[in-house]
Motif scaffolding. Structure first.
Motif, PDB file in Angstrom:
ATOM      1  N   PRO A   1       0.846  -1.204   0.000  1.00 30.16           N
ATOM      2  CA  PRO A   1       0.000   0.000   0.000  1.00 30.16           C
ATOM      3  C   PRO A   1       0.879   1.251   0.000  1.00 30.16           C
ATOM      4  CG  PRO A   1      -0.786  -1.585   1.611  1.00 30.16           C
ATOM      5  CD  PRO A   1       0.556  -2.083   1.163  1.00 30.16           C
ATOM      6  N   THR A   2       0.613   2.158  -0.911  1.00 33.74           N
ATOM      7  CA  THR A   2       1.452   3.348  -1.043  1.00 33.74           C
ATOM      8  C   THR A   2       0.586   4.585  -1.233  1.00 33.74           C
ATOM      9  OG1 THR A   2       1.606   2.965  -3.416  1.00 33.74           O
ATOM     10  CG2 THR A   2       3.372   2.060  -2.055  1.00 33.74           C
ATOM     11  N   VAL A   3       1.268   5.729  -1.303  1.00 33.65           N
ATOM     12  CA  VAL A   3       0.594   6.999  -1.583  1.00 33.65           C
ATOM     13  C   VAL A   3       1.216   7.624  -2.818  1.00 33.65           C
ATOM     14  CG1 VAL A   3      -0.023   7.427   0.820  1.00 33.65           C
ATOM     15  CG2 VAL A   3       2.147   8.315  -0.072  1.00 33.65           C
ATOM     16  N   ASN A   4       0.419   8.369  -3.536  1.00 30.68           N
ATOM     17  CA  ASN A   4       0.897   9.184  -4.653  1.00 30.68           C
ATOM     18  C   ASN A   4       0.985  10.627  -4.189  1.00 30.68           C
ATOM     19  OD1 ASN A   4       1.180   7.219  -6.672  1.00 30.68           O
ATOM     20  ND2 ASN A   4      -1.029   7.243  -7.056  1.00 30.68           N
ATOM     21  N   ILE A   5       2.043  11.302  -4.593  1.00 30.40           N
ATOM     22  CA  ILE A   5       2.274  12.692  -4.189  1.00 30.40           C
ATOM     23  C   ILE A   5       2.367  13.552  -5.431  1.00 30.40           C
ATOM     24  CG2 ILE A   5       3.879  14.268  -3.038  1.00 30.40           C
ATOM     25  CD1 ILE A   5       4.752  11.925  -1.299  1.00 30.40           C
ATOM     26  N   ALA A   6       1.664  14.674  -5.435  1.00 25.99           N
ATOM     27  CA  ALA A   6       1.718  15.621  -6.546  1.00 25.99           C
ATOM     28  C   ALA A   6       1.733  17.032  -5.991  1.00 25.99           C
ATOM     29  CB  ALA A   6       0.533  15.431  -7.485  1.00 25.99           C
ATOM     30  N   ILE A   7       2.663  17.845  -6.490  1.00 27.92           N
ATOM     31  CA  ILE A   7       2.742  19.253  -6.086  1.00 27.92           C
ATOM     32  C   ILE A   7       1.854  20.066  -7.015  1.00 27.92           C
ATOM     33  CG2 ILE A   7       4.256  21.248  -5.867  1.00 27.92           C
ATOM     34  CD1 ILE A   7       6.539  19.302  -5.269  1.00 27.92           C
ATOM     35  N   SER A   8       0.948  20.830  -6.431  1.00 31.93           N
ATOM     36  CA  SER A   8       0.080  21.698  -7.231  1.00 31.93           C
ATOM     37  C   SER A   8       0.622  23.108  -7.139  1.00 31.93           C
ATOM     38  CB  SER A   8      -1.371  21.635  -6.722  1.00 31.93           C
ATOM     39  OG  SER A   8      -1.413  21.870  -5.320  1.00 31.93           O
ATOM     40  N   SER A   9       1.507  23.463  -8.089  1.00 33.06           N
ATOM     41  CA  SER A   9       2.174  24.762  -8.056  1.00 33.06           C
ATOM     42  C   SER A   9       1.188  25.880  -8.348  1.00 33.06           C
ATOM     43  CB  SER A   9       3.315  24.801  -9.078  1.00 33.06           C
ATOM     44  OG  SER A   9       4.256  23.791  -8.823  1.00 33.06           O
ATOM     45  N   THR A  10       1.449  27.021  -7.757  1.00 34.15           N
ATOM     46  CA  THR A  10       0.608  28.194  -7.994  1.00 34.15           C
ATOM     47  C   THR A  10       1.012  28.917  -9.264  1.00 34.15           C
ATOM     48  OG1 THR A  10       2.094  29.529  -6.621  1.00 34.15           O
ATOM     49  CG2 THR A  10       0.223  28.496  -5.536  1.00 34.15           C
ATOM     50  N   SER A  11       2.139  28.527  -9.876  1.00 31.93           N
ATOM     51  CA  SER A  11       2.644  29.192 -11.072  1.00 31.93           C
ATOM     52  C   SER A  11       3.125  28.151 -12.065  1.00 31.93           C
ATOM     53  CB  SER A  11       3.803  30.139 -10.715  1.00 31.93           C
ATOM     54  OG  SER A  11       4.496  30.550 -11.885  1.00 31.93           O
ATOM     55  N   TYR A  12       3.038  28.497 -13.335  1.00 30.83           N
ATOM     56  CA  TYR A  12       3.530  27.617 -14.399  1.00 30.83           C
ATOM     57  C   TYR A  12       5.024  27.382 -14.229  1.00 30.83           C
ATOM     58  CZ  TYR A  12       5.047  26.233 -19.067  1.00 30.83           C
ATOM     59  OH  TYR A  12       5.636  25.593 -20.124  1.00 30.83           O
ATOM     60  N   TYR A  13       5.717  28.363 -13.659  1.00 36.21           N
ATOM     61  CA  TYR A  13       7.166  28.266 -13.520  1.00 36.21           C
ATOM     62  C   TYR A  13       7.595  27.561 -12.240  1.00 36.21           C
ATOM     63  CZ  TYR A  13       6.881  31.740 -17.225  1.00 36.21           C
ATOM     64  OH  TYR A  13       6.586  32.394 -18.382  1.00 36.21           O
ATOM     65  N   GLY A  14       6.646  27.088 -11.452  1.00 38.29           N
ATOM     66  CA  GLY A  14       6.989  26.408 -10.223  1.00 38.29           C
ATOM     67  C   GLY A  14       6.684  27.264  -9.007  1.00 38.29           C
ATOM     68  N   GLN A  15       7.422  26.995  -7.940  1.00 35.20           N
ATOM     69  CA  GLN A  15       7.194  27.675  -6.667  1.00 35.20           C
ATOM     70  C   GLN A  15       8.224  28.790  -6.476  1.00 35.20           C
ATOM     71  OE1 GLN A  15       4.699  26.857  -4.264  1.00 35.20           O
ATOM     72  NE2 GLN A  15       5.367  28.832  -3.470  1.00 35.20           N
ATOM     73  N   GLN A  16       7.756  29.930  -5.949  1.00 38.82           N
ATOM     74  CA  GLN A  16       8.672  31.032  -5.671  1.00 38.82           C
ATOM     75  C   GLN A  16       8.697  31.326  -4.163  1.00 38.82           C
ATOM     76  OE1 GLN A  16       5.824  31.910  -7.915  1.00 38.82           O
ATOM     77  NE2 GLN A  16       7.012  30.661  -9.348  1.00 38.82           N
ATOM     78  N   ILE A  17       9.842  31.796  -3.721  1.00 34.57           N
ATOM     79  CA  ILE A  17       9.971  32.274  -2.348  1.00 34.57           C
ATOM     80  C   ILE A  17      10.960  33.427  -2.373  1.00 34.57           C
ATOM     81  CG2 ILE A  17      11.849  30.693  -1.691  1.00 34.57           C
ATOM     82  CD1 ILE A  17      10.487  30.510   1.078  1.00 34.57           C
ATOM     83  N   TYR A  18      10.719  34.412  -1.482  1.00 41.11           N
ATOM     84  CA  TYR A  18      11.551  35.600  -1.460  1.00 41.11           C
ATOM     85  C   TYR A  18      12.389  35.619  -0.190  1.00 41.11           C
ATOM     86  CZ  TYR A  18       8.694  37.017  -5.380  1.00 41.11           C
ATOM     87  OH  TYR A  18       8.083  37.046  -6.592  1.00 41.11           O
ATOM     88  N   GLN A  19      13.620  36.102  -0.338  1.00 41.47           N
ATOM     89  CA  GLN A  19      14.519  36.159   0.815  1.00 41.47           C
ATOM     90  C   GLN A  19      13.816  36.845   1.986  1.00 41.47           C
ATOM     91  OE1 GLN A  19      17.834  38.203  -1.084  1.00 41.47           O
ATOM     92  NE2 GLN A  19      19.064  36.331  -1.039  1.00 41.47           N
ATOM     93  N   GLY A  20      13.930  36.211   3.164  1.00 45.01           N
ATOM     94  CA  GLY A  20      13.309  36.749   4.364  1.00 45.01           C
ATOM     95  C   GLY A  20      11.828  36.492   4.451  1.00 45.01           C
TER      96      GLY A  20
END
Length: 847
Positions: free
Chosen positions: A437-456
């Motif tokens: 028994p396993t799980v499937n994992i999928a990231i649902s990005s908010t942007s076509y380019y992936g995930q962004q994060i800003y310094q701080g």
């Protein structure tokens, strides 16, 4: 030891290098008898270690025998007279041929045959040993021996012969010989890849020493073995007794189920009886056939289930089980039977409390036909199979059904497919796989380019978790591949069969987190191997501050930047009311002012503030001081602008190129200056080709205000202007290179971008192109670090280090509106982000 097949040229010399070297070890004590004198045309004397059964002798080197001269061995004493020339096939040129190179002196290149050992045979022409004539005194090299060389002509040769072996290795023969026509005795020595042949001194003495061959048995079958029934097949066989082997041996094969009758054979010291056999013995031996043998018939039987086609080996062992020989044969088994195997998938996947089918194929062998029952064995606990019976006549195709209960445990189990046709049977191996028994994992990005994060800052990584194979319970999610300065705590979620759970994992970035793009992955110890979508790109971007929903024209300020942040129509004045705001480097509003215009507002940086002017020149320009104070300036009409500088030079001048109409259909394009404080416009040059109406022209002012670079777009030339003298110089290499933006270094060197790549115009009027360095549109050289050049495009900012070999660092910022040099060093980047309803503008700083 005789291991070489002699090559076409230097054949004897090559063979000597791979023959077993002779050794003489006297232990430092001079033998009481110094051996015998060497005779050039005879090999004679007592042979130490000669087998008692040895009676015959011939010269040998490698696998080449001299059967033209034969000798006798009696009571261990050898007598081998050399009276005849050897076979011509043994002859080779001593100093030439086959890619060999001779260096030295020679009176002739004689055709010779060289032999180093004496082969000792039994009366039945069985090879028993080889004897070496070792030099015991008078030699010139340690461990040397006597070799016999037949020369077709007399010759004196002194030098070296360098030859190449077929495998690419090389060897050297050192020659120092005086040869008579006929047989000669020479001193021979070998070390690694070098051999030496020398004429013997008069004081040389030698001894004959024999090395016996290990007794063995060679089996030769008279035909291939073809088995079509249980009776098997009988074939004639010869068991050759190498080294005079005698005794009882057992016979077997390396093919399971293939046996030999009789399985044991008694080998005795038989002799050849016929005169004909004796007469042909030497000839047979020269072909590699050993006449001492046992001729018999061997019957081969096969008890295996599977038919077979291929080679096999007969294995000969003595009574202790030690292998003492063997032989090769060809086997084909065509007994009536059948084969079984999977069709399509080569494994079965089965879940607990489920039913699954595996496609199976059966095939007839040897025209077999009849009912066959197909099933499987070796099943794990909790699994059953339903056998299927079909009539096989050529081929069968069927499905075996497997059923499991709830006790079936995950794992991979080897099972055996079986086919039972009564008198014939077959089997094949396959696998039963029970997925965990396993799980499937999928990231649902908010942007076509992936995930962004800003310094701080922080960001939410949305993850969908669904079950597979009946997983029910909690699983812990972990984010891997995070760059330095970005962290995420593991998160435990509960999932149930048939549903998808969506959760958010918080990413946190420090103020100095590493900028750039990384591939991150969400993992779980319960994750399916086939889980896709668990990876995404994480873009770490510089810290940003919101500027509002409107940012238009923008230029640098003494500190921070100026930007048009609002434009509203005022019906009472029949004009647009623009708000111009100065932002600090942290994005805070430091001052603002209202300026009226009939058209879009343009900004030009100047000392202590910014000049705002109506692009249609209906309204007079205004000077906005750093504190927001507005001073109206004299009206000015710059006409049809092609390009202008975004900041004033040291004399307060704004440089621009415009086009004016000179009559019906006529235009003139020229370079001019405008002093906003006085409204004075001065024409500097109207002779150069500025490209009338070039919409893509650019005018760039150097940091010190001394040099201008004009790129005239599709219609105009590339020009360099000295702002002190007004001198205009054509830059043909920039034009021909396709320059689209330029920057002027502190030393006056012009750098430019062409097709998004970096280039430099050198003082000697040559161009260096750095095609591996991406630039976008050049912004200019850093105000604090003069070796750093900045550029940007719609998504990225490029920090280009021009010291030594230029190299660029790319920072992705999403949607870039504009990059502006910071007066204190670095670059200020305005970006925008649309959230589905409104657009928000942000300010980031890069150093």
């Amino acid at each position: 030891m005789k291991t070489l097949k002699l090559p076409a040229a230097m054949i004897g010399l090559t063979a000597l290098l791979t023959a077993c070297p002779s050794t003489t070890d006297t232990g430092g004590v001079t033998p009481p008898s110094p051996g015998s004198a060497v005779q050039a045309t005879r090999v004679a004397g007592s042979v130490t270690g000669a087998p008692a059964a040895a009676t015959r002798a011939v010269l040998i080197v490698g696998s080449d025998y001299d059967f033209a001269n034969t000798g006798t061995v009696k009571g261990g004493v050898l007598d081998l007279p050399l009276t005849k020339a050897p076979d011509s096939r043994s002859m080779f040129n001593l100093t030439s041929g086959g890619g060999c190179t001779f260096t030295g002196s020679r009176t002739n290149d004689p055709s010779v045959a060289l032999f180093t050992d004496v082969e000792l045979f039994s009366e039945q022409i069985d090879s028993l040993a080889f004897a070496t004539e070792q030099i015991v005194s008078g030699g010139t090299a340690p461990g040397s021996q006597v070799a016999r060389l037949y020369s077709a002509t007399a010759a004196t040769v002194k030098g070296t012969v360098l030859c190449a072996n077929p495998d690419g290795s090389k060897f050297t023969a050192a020659l120092d010989v005086v040869l008579n026509s006929g047989w000669n005795a020479l001193e021979y020595a070998e070390t690694n890849s070098t051999l030496t042949l020398r004429s013997l001194g008069s004081s040389v003495r030698s001894e004959l020493k024999a090395t016996a061959y290990t007794p063995s048995v060679l089996v030769s079958l008279g035909s291939a073995v073809t088995i079509t029934s249980d009776a098997g097949m009988s074939v004639p066989a010869r068991l050759y007794q190498e080294g005079g082997y005698t005794g009882q041996v057992s016979l077997s094969t390396d093919v399971p189920g293939l046996t030999i009758e009789p399985s044991t054979v008694n080998l005795t010291a038989t002799t050849l009886q016929s005169v004909q056999a004796q007469a042909t013995a030497a000839y047979l031996k020269n072909l590699g056939v050993n006449p001492q043998r046992l001729d018999t018939n061997l019957t081969f039987k096969y008890s295996g289930n599977d038919n077979y086609s291929g080679s096999f080996r007969v294995i000969v062992k003595d009574t202790t089980g030690k292998q003492v020989g063997g032989g090769n044969g060809s086997l084909e088994v065509r007994k009536p039977g059948l084969t079984i195997g999977t069709c399509g998938s080569n494994y079965l996947e089965l879940y607990p409390s489920k039913t699954a089918s595996l496609n199976v194929c059966g095939y007839s062998v040897g025209n077999f036909s009849g009912p066959v029952t197909y099933s499987a064995t070796g099943l794990p606990a909790g699994v059953t199979v339903t056998p299927v019976t079909q009539t096989l006549n050529g081929s069968s195709y069927l499905s075996l059904t497997f059923k499991s209960d709830a006790t079936l445990k995950p794992g991979t189990y080897p099972i055996t497919l079986t086919a039972d046709g009564g008198t014939v049977k077959a089997s094949a191996s396959t696998e039963l796989r029970v997925p965990a028994p396993t799980v499937n994992i999928a990231i649902s990005s908010t942007s076509y380019y992936g995930q962004q994060i800003y310094q701080g800052g922080t960001a939410q990584l949305n993850v969908d978790v669904s079950t597979q194979n009946g997983f029910n319970g909690q699983t812990t999610l972990t984010v891997t591949g995070l760059p330095a300065g970005v962290t995420a705590s593991p998160k435990t979620v509960t999932v149930t069969p048939g549903s998808t759970t969506t959760t958010a994992i918080t990413l946190t970035a420090t103020a100095d987190a590493t900028l750039g793009n990384s591939t991150i992955k969400v993992t779980s110890p319960d994750q399916s191997a086939n889980s896709y979508g668990a990876e995404t790109q994480l873009s770490v971007r510089p810290a940003r501050a919101a500027l509002g929903s409107t940012v238009g024209e923008a230029v640098g300020a003494t500190s921070g930047l100026w930007a048009v942040t609002a434009m509203a129509y005022d019906s009472s004045s029949n004009a647009y009311r623009n708000t111009v705001t100065r932002f600090t480097t942290t994005g805070q509003s430091a001052a603002s002012a209202a300026v009226a215009s009939q058209n879009s507002l343009q900004l030009i940086r100047t000392t202590g503030g910014v000049i705002a002017f109506d692009s249609g020149f209906v309204k007079a320009p205004a000077l906005i001081a750093d504190d927001g104070t507005v001073t109206q300036l004299p009206a000015a009409n710059l006409g049809n602008l092609t390009a202008f500088t975004r900041r004033a030079d040291g004399q307060g001048r704004v440089w621009f190129v415009n086009t004016v109409y000179t009559g019906v259909g006529g235009t003139a394009t020229s370079l001019k200056t405008w002093v906003p404080a006085t409204g004075v416009i001065t024409t500097v040059d109207s002779t150069a080709n500025y490209g009338s109406g070039s919409y893509d022209a650019q005018l760039t002012l150097g940091a010190d205000g001394k040099t201008l670079v004009y790129l005239g777009g599709y219609a105009g030339d590339a020009l360099k202007i000295d702002t002190a003298t007004g001198t205009v110089t054509k830059l043909d290499l920039l034009k021909s290179s396709g320059a689209t933006s330029a920057a002027i270094a502190a030393d006056g060197t012009i750098w430019f971008s062409a097709y998004g790549q970096l280039a430099r115009l050198n003082a000697d009027n040559t161009v260096n192109k750095f095609t591996a360095v991406q630039t976008g549109t050049l912004t200019g050289f850093d105000q604090s670090n003069p070796a750093v050049l900045w550029g940007s495009d719609t998504s990225n900012v490029y920090r280009i280090d021009t010291a030594a070999t230029p190299a660029a660092t790319t920072v992705n910022l999403g949607s870039v509106s504009k990059a502006i040099l910071n007066a204190q060093g670095g670059v200020q980047v305005i970006t925008n982000e649309y959230n589905g309803n409104t657009t928000t503008y942000y300010l980031s700083q890069l150093k």
